[in-house]
Motif scaffolding. Structure first.
Motif, PDB file in Angstrom:
ATOM      1  N   GLY A 674     -36.565  -7.014 -19.399  1.00 46.18           N
ATOM      2  CA  GLY A 674     -36.712  -8.215 -20.221  1.00 46.18           C
ATOM      3  C   GLY A 674     -36.387  -7.994 -21.680  1.00 46.18           C
ATOM      4  O   GLY A 674     -36.818  -8.769 -22.540  1.00 46.18           O
ATOM      5  N   PHE A 694     -40.551  -9.066 -14.167  1.00 44.73           N
ATOM      6  CA  PHE A 694     -40.475  -8.145 -15.291  1.00 44.73           C
ATOM      7  C   PHE A 694     -41.289  -6.902 -14.936  1.00 44.73           C
ATOM      8  O   PHE A 694     -42.500  -6.984 -14.709  1.00 44.73           O
ATOM      9  N   PRO A 705     -41.790  -8.310 -21.973  1.00 43.87           N
ATOM     10  CA  PRO A 705     -40.465  -8.913 -22.113  1.00 43.87           C
ATOM     11  C   PRO A 705     -40.335  -9.682 -23.429  1.00 43.87           C
ATOM     12  O   PRO A 705     -41.319 -10.216 -23.951  1.00 43.87           O
TER      13      PRO A 705
END
Length: 760
Positions: A674, A694, A705
């Motif tokens: 991310g 993620f 992220p």
């Protein structure tokens, strides 16, 4: 004819009105007593439940305020335990006096990286730290660090900043004297045995400090079923107390006056109890030693009070007292192993016809009893069982507990006295340990000396426990060997597996890194292996236990996307445990002496109706690092998952240009966790995932992220999942329908001590 033989008179006797009244009275008394017992047991249950609830609430009542997480804050307090020195860092438990200017007493765990001053237990410090709430990775078959922190009352973890604000406020011997003594003994033993590779094991025998034991040494003990020898518990304290009891009782009898004041047997019990208490103190009164000490005190008081009691009563009282002292003890593995082992020994030795047998035969019988009794729990907790444990313990257990441990304790005692006598004794104990270690290493080097087999569900554990009870029953019991039938699910049950054309993928929670396990009906693929961190790696601590939980024996293909430590760190630990038929990676040179091939676009294969296609990097590509990551697409029917590694904009542009709408996938593992350097608008649009995962660490220093990336995926209405919040994520795909199931492990195995703020 006598009245006793006259049927009519017998009938009259029982039909008499007084007889009926007498019977009613007896029945009323029985009912009243039964009711009292039921009420008593209900009250005991309510009391126990309430006490456990109150105790747990008291432990978790304070949590680090969310606004302080990840911020620099100033704290004061005391070093509460001997520090653990490792390469490039020192770790220690810290009892706070104040946090960010407010008075607060709680226990936290800190690490100090790089150069640091000498840390002494009991000293009062002011430290500038960054803290976070108790949070760890959570995976099937893995270690629950949040539970471990709860049991030890640790309410936050963090690290110390190197700054001039860090300083010692006070150093007084009256603060934490026991921790100071333990640190002195550990350091002194380290100096005496500094050049010996087994010094760490001797230190663990005496003080319970296991942090110096190497991974290789743990492997040897694990494969031979002797790991319990370094965990100071009832076995160590009980045997040391027994030796003191025999020694003092023997000497006491030589006196003409002492037995008149105190019988030799009771003098031996008191001496054993005192030495057991001292041993528990030197080991820091850890949870296993607390449990052992309670059991020792219970059995000692029975003798000192000169009262006969059944072994089961003493066992139950010990269990009761342990749970009163610390209800959270039930969350520790040692609690179950120790009480079940003692219960098994009582079960096979109480209320049975005693036969004259040799001590060796008794020893073998006890070993076999404990082995059978602990088999279900051993497989439940560790997913493995040593097949050579009885042979290894035949020599190791008596040698360590009856010779090496007492000798080491004797040596440590003389270390407190000027002179070299204590050094000589410790030198003798470590030389004896070398002989035992040679024996254990010899056995551990045999192939297949451990049987890896998990307990897949609770009904198997229940059936196996009944089987163990039946097998340990007295001879002559008709149903004794039916126990083998009850044990059979433990050996022959196989878990569910994907059907043909289906595939399951588990994105493991490895912190800041990536590891994904893909299952088809008959094959296993591993994509990336998680990070390495200091002396450990995710391969050994997370991936291997999960593969054992699945009952996996070998890996068909391992794909390591690129060479960064957060993706390749666990590879060697995994390859040392599971043979891999094929290894694909963008950095084959890192895998010597294993044979690895370079991944490249165009590589494709099919397993059980499921398609695997390598999309990137191009053949003969000159890309390096993140942009050379192996990009793998797995598909079956309309469903697909895209695993892009850590590719960034350059590689994403090449990928979208070469494949276009063929990139469309149901699930996307976000490129580079991310990062803002990845997830271009073109890639997001073409993949058009329903789910985006993620793979990040909790409160990671990269702040992954990126908010910018999260916003991109939210705009296409993708459902966002983060392993830091959900734990392991399991997707089950079919070629005939939509996603069969999405399991979030932290939600599925939710416990009150887990971080459960949200899952999205």
């Amino acid at each position: 004819m006598s009245s006793a033989k006259d049927p009519r008179k017998i009938t009259d006797l029982y039909c008499h009105p007084r007889a009926s009244t007498r019977g009613s009275t007896i029945w009323a008394i029985v009912c009243r007593q039964t009711t009292k017992r039921i009420i008593f047991h209900i009250l005991v249950f309510v009391f126990g439940f309430s006490w456990a609830l109150i105790y747990s609430h008291w432990v978790v009542t304070w949590s680090l305020p969310e606004e302080l997480e990840g911020k620099k804050i100033l704290i004061t307090g005391y070093i509460a335990a001997p520090p653990i020195d490792k390469a490039h860092r020192v770790s220690f438990e810290f009892q706070t006096s104040s946090i960010s200017g407010e008075k607060k007493k709680t226990r936290i765990k800190l690490s100090w990286y790089g150069e640091h001053p000498k840390i002494n237990a009991g000293d009062k410090w002011q430290l500038l730290v960054r803290l976070k709430r108790p949070h760890g990775v959570l995976n099937p078959g893995g270690f629950d660090s949040e539970k471990h922190l709860l049991v030890h009352h640790i309410r936050a973890t963090g690290y110390v900043f190197n700054t001039e604000l860090n300083r010692v406020l006070a150093s007084n011997l009256r603060y934490y004297p026991l921790a100071r003594l333990r640190q002195y003994l550990i350091n002194r033993m380290d100096q005496v045995l500094t050049s010996n590779e087994l010094s760490s094991v001797i230190i663990a025998f005496v003080t319970g400090a296991e942090d110096r034991i190497t991974q290789q040494q743990w492997r040897v003990m694990r494969d031979t079923g002797t790991s319990y020898l370094v965990a100071i518990s009832g076995l160590h304290i009980g045997l040391v107390a027994s030796l003191i009891f025999i020694f003092v009782q023997f000497l006491w009898k030589f006196s003409s006056r002492l037995p008149l004041h105190l019988p030799a047997r009771e003098a031996g019990v008191i001496a054993g109890l005192v030495v057991g208490f001292i041993y528990a103190a030197v080991s820091g009164f850890s949870i296993p030693t607390q449990r052992a000490l309670v059991m020792l005190v219970m059995f000692s008081f029975v003798i000192l009070l000169r009262r006969y009691t059944q072994s089961w009563n003493a066992w139950l009282w010990s269990l009761f007292l342990v749970l009163i002292i610390n209800p959270l003890a039930v969350l520790t593995i040692g609690f179950w192993l120790s009480f079940v082992a003692v219960a098994a020994i009582i079960y096979v030795s109480s209320g049975r016809i005693r036969q004259k047998t040799s001590y060796l035969r008794k020893f073998w019988r006890m070993q076999l009893t404990v082995t059978i009794a602990l088999l279900p729990l051993t497989l439940l907790f560790f997913q493995q069982f040593s097949l050579i444990t009885i042979i290894a313990n035949m020599i190791a257990m008596p040698a360590v507990c009856l010779v090496i441990v007492p000798l080491s304790l004797f040596g440590v005692l003389f270390l407190l006295i000027p002179g070299n006598f204590g050094c000589w004794i410790l030198w003798c104990s470590v030389k004896l340990l070398h002989i035992i270690w040679w024996w254990l290493t010899f056995l551990a080097n045999f192939a297949n000396c451990s049987w890896y087999h998990p307990v897949y569900n609770w009904w198997i554990l229940f059936a196996a426990s009944i089987g163990a009870v039946l097998l340990l029953a007295p001879r002559g019991l008709p149903a004794k060997y039916i126990g083998l039938l009850w044990l059979s699910p433990l050996f022959f049950y196989t878990p569910d597996a994907p059907k043909v054309n289906d595939f399951w993928i588990t994105l493991l929670d490895v912190g800041q890194g990536l590891a994904a396990v893909v299952q088809t009906k008959n094959h296993i693929l591993l994509y990336d292996t998680g990070p390495s961190f200091f002396e450990q790696d995710a391969g050994a601590s997370i991936v291997n236990p999960y593969l054992h939980t699945l009952g996996i024996k070998a890996i068909d293909t391992m794909v390591v996307s690129h060479g960064d430590a957060d993706h390749s760190g666990g590879a060697r630990s995994i390859l040392n445990t599971f043979p891999a038929a094929n290894v694909l990676t963008s950095v084959p040179e890192k895998f010597t002496p294993y044979i690895a091939k370079r991944c490249a676009s165009g590589q494709r294969w099919q397993w059980d109706g499921v398609n695997f296609q390598m999309l990137f990097p191009p053949q003969n590509s000159k890309l390096r690092g993140n942009n050379a990551s192996c990009v793998l697409k797995i598909s079956s029917g309309k469903n697909a998952i895209l695993l892009p590694g850590d590719i960034e904009r350059i590689s994403e542009d090449l990928l979208t240009a070469n494949y276009g709408i063929d990139l469309k996938s149901t699930v996307l593992v976000a490129p580079h966790h991310g990062s803002a350097t990845s997830s271009t608008a073109a890639l997001v649009k073409l993949v058009a995932p329903r789910y985006v995962v993620f793979a990040t660490g909790y409160k990671n220093r990269f702040h992954f992220p990126s908010k910018e990336v999260v916003d991109k995926y939210m705009k296409i209405n993708a459902k966002l999942l983060n392993t830091a919040k959900t734990g392991a994520i399991i997707f089950k795909f079919s070629n005939k329908s939509d996603i069969l199931n999405v399991s979030l492990y932290r939600e599925q195995e939710r416990r009150f001590w887990h971080y459960n703020k949200d899952y999205k």
